[in-house]
Enzyme design. Structure first.
Site, PDB file in Angstrom:
ATOM      1  N   LEU A   1       0.840  -1.204   0.000  1.00  0.00           N
ATOM      2  CA  LEU A   1       0.000   0.000   0.000  1.00  0.00           C
ATOM      3  C   LEU A   1       0.876   1.256   0.000  1.00  0.00           C
ATOM      4  O   LEU A   1       0.807   2.078   0.902  1.00  0.00           O
ATOM      5  CB  LEU A   1      -0.956  -0.032   1.199  1.00  0.00           C
ATOM      6  CG  LEU A   1      -2.250   0.752   1.012  1.00  0.00           C
ATOM      7  CD1 LEU A   1      -3.106   0.158  -0.098  1.00  0.00           C
ATOM      8  CD2 LEU A   1      -3.061   0.767   2.312  1.00  0.00           C
ATOM      9  N   GLY A   2       1.687   1.363  -1.050  1.00  0.00           N
ATOM     10  CA  GLY A   2       2.486   2.576  -1.256  1.00  0.00           C
ATOM     11  C   GLY A   2       1.669   3.556  -2.086  1.00  0.00           C
ATOM     12  O   GLY A   2       0.444   3.504  -2.100  1.00  0.00           O
ATOM     13  N   ARG A   3       2.378   4.390  -2.832  1.00  0.00           N
ATOM     14  CA  ARG A   3       1.686   5.427  -3.625  1.00  0.00           C
ATOM     15  C   ARG A   3       0.693   4.810  -4.596  1.00  0.00           C
ATOM     16  O   ARG A   3      -0.464   5.210  -4.673  1.00  0.00           O
ATOM     17  CB  ARG A   3       2.690   6.232  -4.456  1.00  0.00           C
ATOM     18  CG  ARG A   3       3.693   7.009  -3.671  1.00  0.00           C
ATOM     19  CD  ARG A   3       4.612   7.698  -4.684  1.00  0.00           C
ATOM     20  NE  ARG A   3       5.760   8.310  -4.060  1.00  0.00           N
ATOM     21  CZ  ARG A   3       6.908   7.691  -3.836  1.00  0.00           C
ATOM     22  NH1 ARG A   3       7.069   6.429  -4.184  1.00  0.00           N
ATOM     23  NH2 ARG A   3       7.906   8.334  -3.275  1.00  0.00           N
ATOM     24  N   ILE A   4       1.168   3.794  -5.353  1.00  0.00           N
ATOM     25  CA  ILE A   4       0.290   3.213  -6.384  1.00  0.00           C
ATOM     26  C   ILE A   4      -0.802   2.379  -5.723  1.00  0.00           C
ATOM     27  O   ILE A   4      -1.972   2.445  -6.123  1.00  0.00           O
ATOM     28  CB  ILE A   4       1.104   2.387  -7.406  1.00  0.00           C
ATOM     29  CG1 ILE A   4       2.164   3.275  -8.066  1.00  0.00           C
ATOM     30  CG2 ILE A   4       0.181   1.799  -8.473  1.00  0.00           C
ATOM     31  CD1 ILE A   4       3.121   2.557  -8.992  1.00  0.00           C
TER      32      ILE A   4
ATOM     33  N   ARG B   1       4.514  -4.356   4.645  1.00  0.00           N
ATOM     34  CA  ARG B   1       5.473  -4.693   5.706  1.00  0.00           C
ATOM     35  C   ARG B   1       4.962  -4.244   7.080  1.00  0.00           C
ATOM     36  O   ARG B   1       5.067  -4.939   8.056  1.00  0.00           O
ATOM     37  CB  ARG B   1       6.829  -4.026   5.423  1.00  0.00           C
ATOM     38  CG  ARG B   1       7.785  -4.944   4.684  1.00  0.00           C
ATOM     39  CD  ARG B   1       9.001  -4.187   4.249  1.00  0.00           C
ATOM     40  NE  ARG B   1       8.598  -2.970   3.513  1.00  0.00           N
ATOM     41  CZ  ARG B   1       9.429  -2.076   3.033  1.00  0.00           C
ATOM     42  NH1 ARG B   1      10.708  -2.222   3.201  1.00  0.00           N
ATOM     43  NH2 ARG B   1       8.993  -1.032   2.373  1.00  0.00           N
ATOM     44  N   THR B   2       4.383  -3.033   7.101  1.00  0.00           N
ATOM     45  CA  THR B   2       3.860  -2.535   8.376  1.00  0.00           C
ATOM     46  C   THR B   2       2.419  -2.069   8.183  1.00  0.00           C
ATOM     47  O   THR B   2       2.032  -1.655   7.082  1.00  0.00           O
ATOM     48  CB  THR B   2       4.685  -1.325   8.873  1.00  0.00           C
ATOM     49  OG1 THR B   2       4.753  -0.391   7.793  1.00  0.00           O
ATOM     50  CG2 THR B   2       6.071  -1.726   9.312  1.00  0.00           C
TER      51      THR B   2
ATOM     52  N   ILE C   1       0.490  -5.775 -11.457  1.00  0.00           N
ATOM     53  CA  ILE C   1       1.030  -4.577 -12.113  1.00  0.00           C
ATOM     54  C   ILE C   1       2.362  -4.197 -11.458  1.00  0.00           C
ATOM     55  O   ILE C   1       2.863  -3.094 -11.649  1.00  0.00           O
ATOM     56  CB  ILE C   1       0.045  -3.384 -12.016  1.00  0.00           C
ATOM     57  CG1 ILE C   1      -0.413  -3.204 -10.561  1.00  0.00           C
ATOM     58  CG2 ILE C   1      -1.146  -3.581 -12.943  1.00  0.00           C
ATOM     59  CD1 ILE C   1      -1.053  -1.864 -10.286  1.00  0.00           C
TER      60      ILE C   1
ATOM     61  N   ARG D   1       5.814  -6.536 -10.508  1.00  0.00           N
ATOM     62  CA  ARG D   1       6.909  -7.136 -11.271  1.00  0.00           C
ATOM     63  C   ARG D   1       6.597  -8.625 -11.436  1.00  0.00           C
ATOM     64  O   ARG D   1       6.064  -9.256 -10.516  1.00  0.00           O
ATOM     65  CB  ARG D   1       8.236  -6.992 -10.514  1.00  0.00           C
ATOM     66  CG  ARG D   1       8.810  -5.596 -10.530  1.00  0.00           C
ATOM     67  CD  ARG D   1       9.383  -5.242 -11.902  1.00  0.00           C
ATOM     68  NE  ARG D   1      10.049  -3.964 -11.907  1.00  0.00           N
ATOM     69  CZ  ARG D   1       9.491  -2.815 -12.314  1.00  0.00           C
ATOM     70  NH1 ARG D   1       8.246  -2.790 -12.724  1.00  0.00           N
ATOM     71  NH2 ARG D   1      10.188  -1.703 -12.313  1.00  0.00           N
TER      72      ARG D   1
ATOM     73  N   GLU E   1      10.395 -11.257 -19.041  1.00  0.00           N
ATOM     74  CA  GLU E   1       9.935 -10.408 -20.142  1.00  0.00           C
ATOM     75  C   GLU E   1      10.995 -10.300 -21.215  1.00  0.00           C
ATOM     76  O   GLU E   1      12.175 -10.219 -20.889  1.00  0.00           O
ATOM     77  CB  GLU E   1       9.600  -9.011 -19.596  1.00  0.00           C
ATOM     78  CG  GLU E   1       8.432  -9.064 -18.621  1.00  0.00           C
ATOM     79  CD  GLU E   1       8.140  -7.725 -17.954  1.00  0.00           C
ATOM     80  OE1 GLU E   1       8.696  -6.703 -18.364  1.00  0.00           O
ATOM     81  OE2 GLU E   1       7.334  -7.726 -17.018  1.00  0.00           O
TER      82      GLU E   1
ATOM     83  N   HIS F   1       3.649  -5.057 -20.416  1.00  0.00           N
ATOM     84  CA  HIS F   1       4.291  -4.106 -19.483  1.00  0.00           C
ATOM     85  C   HIS F   1       4.128  -2.652 -19.952  1.00  0.00           C
ATOM     86  O   HIS F   1       5.097  -1.995 -20.340  1.00  0.00           O
ATOM     87  CB  HIS F   1       5.781  -4.447 -19.296  1.00  0.00           C
ATOM     88  CG  HIS F   1       6.349  -3.882 -18.020  1.00  0.00           C
ATOM     89  ND1 HIS F   1       7.348  -4.477 -17.303  1.00  0.00           N
ATOM     90  CD2 HIS F   1       6.040  -2.765 -17.318  1.00  0.00           C
ATOM     91  CE1 HIS F   1       7.646  -3.755 -16.229  1.00  0.00           C
ATOM     92  NE2 HIS F   1       6.844  -2.693 -16.217  1.00  0.00           N
TER      93      HIS F   1
HETATM   94  O1  LIG Z   1       7.528  -0.787 -14.452  1.00  0.00           O
HETATM   95  C1  LIG Z   1       7.605   0.378 -14.529  1.00  0.00           C
HETATM   96  C2  LIG Z   1       8.270   1.216 -13.581  1.00  0.00           C
HETATM   97  O2  LIG Z   1       8.909   0.707 -12.647  1.00  0.00           O
HETATM   98  O3  LIG Z   1       8.223   2.442 -13.750  1.00  0.00           O
END
Ligand SMILES: O=CC(=O)O
Length: 313
Positions: free
Chosen positions: A152-155, A175-176, A230, A232, A261, A279
């Site tokens: 649950l970071g920015r994206i 992680r936390t 989305i 890796r 990939e 990707h």
């Molecule tokens: O995969 C894309 C990025 O890391 O920006």
């Protein structure tokens, strides 16, 4: 700054190339046949490397470039940059956070909709003339499905915000715990997978998160569950995911990333409950420009002895 050598190992953005060429001595490694010799010949002038999600700067490249001062990645993920080697040698590292958040989060929702509503499959149905013989079959509703987010970071937060607009209850594992957020936290990924309909993988790739989506997690998600990746490719044990999809132990998958990939397991090509993208998470004209401007801003700041805009190391 036009005598400063900037090495680009692979093509990534025409706009970025043009803007780098206006300011630096851009060396395009993919255009030369004798790469090892080329690197030796230019090792005295290369002070920056501009890599991307697929090609960063590994220990071998870093060792070849004694004058390297900065790796400015045209990506938010920096798993292809040897950060320890950079720290050891005092090489700075930057990435492109924030500017791509919306596009990647949009794509996560797009993939969930595409898998559940069979958008690609029904498009193929129409194009192949089958509609004339009968209506397309019923699909599965997205609104209200429980969305579990791994990272649950920015994206991750941007995915949550979008899914909330579809009345989806949100839960997460990271992680936390983030007590300031109202989403349900699961300290274990298997528990998260057992308690959601759609699992979105969006964490950073590290030694701890490699193959975090293993057989146990896949089985916990189950025959009605959908995996969206989305993040890796190596987050997922790909052979396990492929078997689970082929055997109906996993309900569907929407994938933008893969373990090797651009190789994609061909068994997935025949599955209508799988949507495969090459990707392209941040690949819009607008974000390409914003990411390129950030790479250039970081390089200009570094070579003018100013603070980096988005430092990682
Ligand atoms: O995969 C894309 C990025 O890391 O920006």
């Amino acid at each position: 700054m036009d005598s400063i050598g900037v090495l680009m190992p692979v093509p990534m953005s025409t706009y970025l190339e043009q803007e780098l060429e206006k300011r630096f001595n851009l060396l395009k490694l993919w255009t030369v046949p004798q790469k090892t010799q080329f690197l030796k010949d230019h090792s005295g002038s290369i002070r920056a490397v501009v890599g991307n999600a697929g090609n960063g700067a590994d220990a071998e490249l870093i060792e070849t470039l004694p004058k390297l001062e900065i790796v400015a990645s045209f990506s938010v993920g920096i798993d292809k940059v040897d950060l320890n080697k950079c720290r050891e040698k005092g090489i700075r590292v930057t990435n492109t956070p924030d500017v791509l958040t919306d596009d990647v989060a949009d794509l996560a929702i797009g993939l969930a909709l595409a898998v559940l509503r069979r958008l690609c499959e029904s498009d193929r149905y129409l194009r192949s003339g089958q509609w004339k013989k009968g209506d397309y079959k019923l699909t599965t509703k997205f609104t209200g499905k429980t969305v579990g987010i791994l990272g649950l970071g920015r994206i991750g937060k941007a995915v949550a915000k979008r899914a909330e607009a579809f009345s989806c209850p949100i839960s997460y594992h990271s992680r936390t715990e983030k007590p300031e957020l109202k989403y349900k936290y699961y300290p274990c990924v298997v528990e998260l997978a057992s308690n959601c309909d759609i699992l979105v993988v969006v964490c950073a790739l590290t030694d701890e998160t490699r193959h975090i989506i293993n057989r146990e997690v896949i089985d916990a998600l189950g025959p009605k569950g959908v995996l969206i990746n989305i993040g890796r490719g190596p987050h997922v044990d790909e052979p396990e995911m492929v078997s689970a999809l082929l055997e109906g132990r996993l309900g569907g998958a929407g994938l933008d990333v893969y373990e090797n990939e651009p190789e994609v397991p061909e068994q997935l090509f025949e599955l209508e409950n799988v949507v495969l993208l090459p990707h392209v998470g941040s690949d819009t004209v607008q974000t390409d420009t914003a990411m390129a401007d950030l790479v250039i801003g970081n390089l200009e700041a570094h070579f003018s002895n100013k603070p980096l805009l988005t430092p990682v190391v």
